[in-house]
Design a protein around this motif. Structure first.
Motif, PDB file in Angstrom:
ATOM      1  N   GLY A 182       0.806  -1.212   0.000  1.00 54.09           N
ATOM      2  CA  GLY A 182       0.000   0.000   0.000  1.00 54.09           C
ATOM      3  C   GLY A 182       0.841   1.263   0.000  1.00 54.09           C
ATOM      4  O   GLY A 182       0.538   2.236  -0.710  1.00 54.09           O
ATOM      5  N   TYR A 242      -5.090   3.551  -1.772  1.00 60.55           N
ATOM      6  CA  TYR A 242      -4.263   3.130  -0.642  1.00 60.55           C
ATOM      7  C   TYR A 242      -3.972   4.298   0.295  1.00 60.55           C
ATOM      8  O   TYR A 242      -3.803   4.093   1.503  1.00 60.55           O
ATOM      9  CB  TYR A 242      -2.972   2.485  -1.134  1.00 60.55           C
ATOM     10  N   VAL A 270      -6.976   4.176   2.611  1.00 62.32           N
ATOM     11  CA  VAL A 270      -6.969   3.063   3.563  1.00 62.32           C
ATOM     12  C   VAL A 270      -5.869   3.234   4.606  1.00 62.32           C
ATOM     13  O   VAL A 270      -6.103   3.050   5.814  1.00 62.32           O
ATOM     14  CB  VAL A 270      -6.813   1.730   2.810  1.00 62.32           C
ATOM     15  N   LEU A 271      -4.671   3.593   4.167  1.00 61.53           N
ATOM     16  CA  LEU A 271      -3.551   3.697   5.092  1.00 61.53           C
ATOM     17  C   LEU A 271      -3.696   4.892   6.026  1.00 61.53           C
ATOM     18  O   LEU A 271      -3.189   4.868   7.159  1.00 61.53           O
ATOM     19  CB  LEU A 271      -2.236   3.772   4.336  1.00 61.53           C
ATOM     20  N   GLY A 322      -7.703  -2.832   2.910  1.00 59.56           N
ATOM     21  CA  GLY A 322      -6.437  -2.887   2.204  1.00 59.56           C
ATOM     22  C   GLY A 322      -6.173  -4.244   1.592  1.00 59.56           C
ATOM     23  O   GLY A 322      -5.691  -4.340   0.447  1.00 59.56           O
ATOM     24  N   CYS A 336      -5.655  -5.295  -2.397  1.00 54.22           N
ATOM     25  CA  CYS A 336      -4.535  -6.104  -2.890  1.00 54.22           C
ATOM     26  C   CYS A 336      -5.039  -7.248  -3.762  1.00 54.22           C
ATOM     27  O   CYS A 336      -4.467  -7.545  -4.821  1.00 54.22           O
ATOM     28  CB  CYS A 336      -3.721  -6.653  -1.723  1.00 54.22           C
TER      29      CYS A 336
END
Length: 506
Positions: free
Chosen positions: A389, A401, A404-405, A438, A442
């Motif tokens: 990510g 990403y 999400v991160l 996440g 992926c």
């Protein structure tokens, strides 16, 4: 002022195009989430009483309900250290189902279903794929942390659902801003100002602010998400103006977006937080309501401040003092406490309840234990997900990403600021949604990568689908394996030892 040509910009895509299928998949996901969350909701208990930290919040919820003011008014409970929103929600379930385990846990279970649905909606919009959204929902259903916290009379699942609702709204706001910018571009007005267009009132961003306010009104740690999500929203705005070649995008955000964003994402949460204390202000018997003249002097430099606000300050300062003093160096230790570096891989879970003996299984020796533990098939691959990510975000500028991160970091990084503080794995509840989001992204990247090469070698597409299918199946199988220790189902001592995979789990 002359205008310079703007490169052709493709129309933005918002969400997956298969709306009908997306709706039907959403219904199935909701049904499965409800079945898992509501099944056997009355167990476990501590001889009919709450277990673990339910012992704090369940009685407070009942007292909020029965005290007549929707606020705590009995200092005998002592540990009044969190704002009222989560306790209102517990009280709502107790009002319908009474003071029993179903009453304690019905609203957390509803929140647990809602969080699965919101994750599905958010990831479906992030990935523009119903399949990837469904994968995220399956991960959320099968994650041990989200599952157990959805079946406990505690506050963390409420905060998590408000946080996920906020990020879902911000994702929708990003798409809406892109749509408005694209319309201005098509109309040839993108360079009417060096700062770009004004974007009007943004209801999704306003909704995100309300949700963040409710998260703060549940637990103070919601303020971390206020800071991180506000920065994320500003980043979205800068990226949108850059994408449409606004001449001065940063200054445009400062002049057009910063104040409205601050009002929605900073001021609104503060307003919501204080609104949640209206019952406290209007009560004659609320805890700490009249401390001026008791524990607070009537004089001093702040004598001009109304007594109610001074009493509220005393109340809030007491909460801060309690948490600040809850440190290892002060002698506060718990056998199941953990530090944040153990959370990403769920290295130190929590034991919520345990009973053992022949009377628990109708004559045979057995154990009934409930643990808060992240499904290893999900949590043990957190570090590779984070590495991928970060690469996608920092090198490829992948906004999905970044989203999400940012949420994951807001749930994890602030806790490193005070490692002496007593901490528990259930603080990681708000990290779990971003972990599964996440991982689903992926999986989507893998499917997209093999699909892109399928023309040259068609077998690669089948291989990619097979790998993702095997991984999803592994997650489901891991959840089924853990089911007995997530629900306190009766198992033999041998089975109990088979469930303990690491020394740190015991």
């Amino acid at each position: 002022m002359g205008t310079r040509p703007v490169p052709e910009i493709p129309a933005p895509l918002f969400g997956a195009p298969d709306r009908r299928r997306g709706f039907l998949v959403g219904l199935v996901i909701t049904a499965v989430a409800a079945l898992t969350r509501f099944w056997g909701l009355a167990h476990p208990t501590d001889q009919g009483t709450p277990v673990f930290d339910e012992k704090h919040y369940v009685p407070q919820g009942w007292q909020v309900l029965t005290g007549g003011n929707w606020i705590e008014d009995n200092p005998a409970y002592g540990l009044v250290v969190h704002p009222p929103v989560g306790k209102w929600l517990l009280a709502a379930g107790e009002a319908v189902f009474g003071y029993g385990p179903v009453g304690w846990r019905i609203t957390p279970a509803i929140a647990g279903v809602a969080i699965v649905v919101l994750i599905y909606i958010a990831v479906r919009r992030l990935s523009r794929s119903t399949m990837v959204g469904a994968i995220a929902a399956v991960f959320a259903i099968c994650d041990g942390v989200l599952f157990v916290q959805s079946r406990m009379g505690m506050l963390d699942i409420f905060q998590a659902v408000f946080v996920v609702a906020a990020i879902t709204a911000l994702i929708a706001d990003r798409d809406q801003v892109r749509a408005r910018m694209h319309r201005v571009y098509l109309e040839g007005r993108i360079h009417d100002s060096d700062f770009g267009p004004r974007l009007g009132f943004r209801w999704y961003r306003f909704t995100a602010g309300v949700m963040l306010g409710l998260a703060c009104g549940t637990k103070w740690s919601g303020v971390y998400f206020v800071v991180f999500f506000a920065l994320l929203a500003i980043g979205f705005d800068v990226a949108a103006r850059k994408a449409y070649h606004v001449r001065r995008p940063w200054l445009g955000v400062l002049r057009r977006d910063l104040v409205p964003a601050g009002m929605s994402l900073a001021v609104m949460p503060i307003v919501i937080y204080f609104v949640s204390f209206i019952p406290w202000f209007t009560s004659e018997t609320a805890v700490y309501r009249y401390e001026v003249g008791n524990q607070i002097g009537v004089g001093g430099p702040f004598a001009w401040v109304p007594g109610a606000w001074r009493s509220l300050w005393f109340y809030e300062a007491g909460i801060l003092q309690f948490h600040a003093g809850l440190t290892n160096s002060a002698g506060n230790h718990h056998p199941w406490e953990s530090k944040p570096w153990t959370w990403p891989m769920s290295l130190r879970p929590m034991l919520y309840a345990i009973e053992n003996g022949p009377d628990q299984c109708g004559g045979g020796e057995c154990i009934r234990a409930q643990m808060l533990i992240g499904s290893p098939a999900l949590w043990w691959v957190a570090l590779p997900m984070l590495a991928w990510g970060l690469w996608r975000w920092l090198v490829r500028r992948d906004w999905r990403y970044a989203t999400v991160l940012t949420g994951y970091a807001a749930g994890l990084l602030p806790w490193f600021a005070d490692l002496d503080r007593q901490m528990y794995f259930f603080y990681a509840t708000v990290m779990a949604p971003f972990l599964v989001m996440g991982l689903a992204l992926c999986c989507g990247d893998l499917l997209r990568a093999v699909a892109a090469r399928a023309r040259a070698r068609p077998e690669r597409r089948a291989l990619g689908i097979l790998v993702v299918a095997i991984y999803v199946g592994l997650v489901v199988a891991n959840f089924i394996w853990l089911w007995p220790i997530l629900t306190a189902s009766p198992i033999s001592p041998a089975q109990w030892h088979q469930q303990i995979w690491l020394p740190s789990w015991s």
